[in-house]
Design a protein around this motif. Structure first.
Motif: not given
Length: 78
Positions: A16-24, A50-66
């Protein structure tokens, strides 16, 4: 290549890789009947958040973005 949930876990066949910027942007809405007691509605919302916040760390790229966007973090106690 395909779009996926930012909280998706990577595995041997998917990265999983993020797109440039915040397009979606995705807005999640929880609704309930007005007859539902407010305390129950608040408890349901708190559980969903709470359930959503527990999922944030599933993807390190998203975790950093968040982490870089504190304004997006919902208050679990709302």
């Amino acid at each position: 290549m395909t779009l996926c949930l930012a909280t998706s876990r990577e595995n041997a066949s998917m990265v999983v890789r993020r797109l440039v910027g915040d397009p979606i942007w995705v807005r999640r809405i929880v609704g309930w009947r007005t007859a539902l007691p407010e305390r129950v509605a608040r408890a349901v919302r708190g559980s969903v958040v709470q359930a959503y916040l527990e999922q944030v760390d599933n993807n390190p790229c998203y975790s950093r973005w968040f982490a870089d966007r504190p304004e997006l973090r919902p208050d679990v106690g709302d």
